[in-house]
Design a protein around this motif. Structure first.
Motif, PDB file in Angstrom:
ATOM      1  N   ILE A 277     -93.302  87.974  68.625  1.00 23.68           N
ATOM      2  CA  ILE A 277     -94.203  89.108  68.828  1.00 23.68           C
ATOM      3  C   ILE A 277     -95.598  88.682  68.405  1.00 23.68           C
ATOM      4  N   ASN A 278     -96.529  88.667  69.351  1.00 24.74           N
ATOM      5  CA  ASN A 278     -97.896  88.192  69.078  1.00 24.74           C
ATOM      6  C   ASN A 278     -97.890  86.834  68.385  1.00 24.74           C
ATOM      7  N   GLY A 279     -96.955  85.980  68.799  1.00 25.24           N
ATOM      8  CA  GLY A 279     -96.876  84.631  68.258  1.00 25.24           C
ATOM      9  C   GLY A 279     -96.119  84.500  66.961  1.00 25.24           C
TER      10      GLY A 279
ATOM     11  N   ILE B  38     -94.753  89.568  74.044  1.00 27.26           N
ATOM     12  CA  ILE B  38     -93.354  89.292  73.724  1.00 27.26           C
ATOM     13  C   ILE B  38     -92.891  88.027  74.442  1.00 27.26           C
ATOM     14  N   GLU B  39     -92.266  87.130  73.678  1.00 28.23           N
ATOM     15  CA  GLU B  39     -91.567  85.985  74.278  1.00 28.23           C
ATOM     16  C   GLU B  39     -90.121  86.009  73.796  1.00 28.23           C
ATOM     17  N   PHE B  40     -89.191  86.070  74.736  1.00 31.26           N
ATOM     18  CA  PHE B  40     -87.776  86.050  74.395  1.00 31.26           C
ATOM     19  C   PHE B  40     -87.345  84.626  74.053  1.00 31.26           C
ATOM     20  N   ASP B  41     -86.238  84.508  73.344  1.00 32.79           N
ATOM     21  CA  ASP B  41     -85.727  83.205  72.921  1.00 32.79           C
ATOM     22  C   ASP B  41     -85.410  82.325  74.128  1.00 32.79           C
ATOM     23  N   ILE B  42     -85.920  81.090  74.126  1.00 32.85           N
ATOM     24  CA  ILE B  42     -85.767  80.190  75.278  1.00 32.85           C
ATOM     25  C   ILE B  42     -84.302  79.877  75.570  1.00 32.85           C
TER      26      ILE B  42
ATOM     27  N   ASN C 237    -101.913  84.704  69.607  1.00 35.52           N
ATOM     28  CA  ASN C 237    -101.098  85.912  69.791  1.00 35.52           C
ATOM     29  C   ASN C 237     -99.890  85.644  70.686  1.00 35.52           C
ATOM     30  N   GLY C 238     -99.321  84.444  70.533  1.00 36.70           N
ATOM     31  CA  GLY C 238     -98.130  84.095  71.305  1.00 36.70           C
ATOM     32  C   GLY C 238     -98.410  83.452  72.648  1.00 36.70           C
TER      33      GLY C 238
ATOM     34  N   HIS D 127     -95.228  80.948  76.180  1.00 35.06           N
ATOM     35  CA  HIS D 127     -95.210  81.505  77.531  1.00 35.06           C
ATOM     36  C   HIS D 127     -94.702  82.943  77.439  1.00 35.06           C
ATOM     37  N   VAL D 128     -95.604  83.878  77.447  1.00 36.65           N
ATOM     38  CA  VAL D 128     -95.265  85.286  77.247  1.00 36.65           C
ATOM     39  C   VAL D 128     -94.432  85.820  78.417  1.00 36.65           C
TER      40      VAL D 128
END
Length: 197
Positions: free
Chosen positions: A139-141, A179-183, A43-44, A100-101
């Motif tokens: 979103i959730n991976g 949620i993970e934003f763009d690195i 899930n991310g 890394h959420v």
């Protein structure tokens, strides 16, 4: 490192809290394809495999991970999106995902678009400096594309394949997602914030 292209889903088999950590045991869909100390995106969330048998494998989530993700909402038999780590020589079909959420968001609206779905999320974090229209978000991976956004709310479009083959088809209004934003956006944001003329 991951791509946000979900390989499969699996069910939570067992949850066990020890002190401030959560030990998660899941049904093993990978058979002989994983090993101890391998990273898998759940899930991310990048979690390390600590135990394997024929039917299940286990990972551990620390207190810090529990505080910034939706893991505290997990229940036995919940479905989780899975992705194994990227193999460098393969195509990058999604975008670069660390596992890394950054925060969580709540589903506030789901619109059926006669063949696809529009999901609206309300983020715990302000969005203005973290996303751009048509940019990538996890979103959730799942690697997805931003359609619209305001200060706290954003939307993404979900095609039938993604809807069917991830846990999004089980999601409902009020559910919490990772949620993970763009690195690359995060690096640029940090550079600008600390840049001095």
């Amino acid at each position: 490192m991951f791509t946000g292209i979900v390989e499969c889903t699996t069910k939570i088999y067992k949850l066990n809290r020890k002190k401030n950590n959560l030990f998660i045991t899941l049904k093993n869909p990978f058979l002989n394809k994983i090993k101890i100390n391998q990273s898998i995106c759940h899930n991310g969330i990048c979690l390390t495999v600590i135990d394997i048998d024929k039917k299940t494998y286990s990972v551990i989530a620390s207190e810090e991970t529990l505080q910034c993700t939706n893991l505290n909402f997990l229940k036995i038999k919940d479905k989780v999106n899975l992705e194994r780590a990227l193999i460098i020589y393969e195509r990058l079909n999604g975008h670069i995902v660390q596992g890394h959420v950054d925060t969580t968001a709540k589903i506030i609206k789901i619109e059926n678009k006669n063949g696809s779905w529009l999901f609206f999320f309300k983020s715990k974090e302000k969005l203005y400096h973290s996303i751009v229209k048509k940019g990538s978000i996890t979103i959730n991976g799942i690697s997805l594309t931003i359609i619209t956004y305001t200060k706290y709310v954003f939307s993404v479009s979900i095609i039938p394949y993604t809807y069917k083959n991830t846990n999004l088809h089980l999601m409902k209004i009020g559910d919490i997602v990772n949620i993970e934003f763009d690195i690359f956006g995060k690096y640029i944001k940090n550079f600008i914030k600390n840049y001095k003329i």
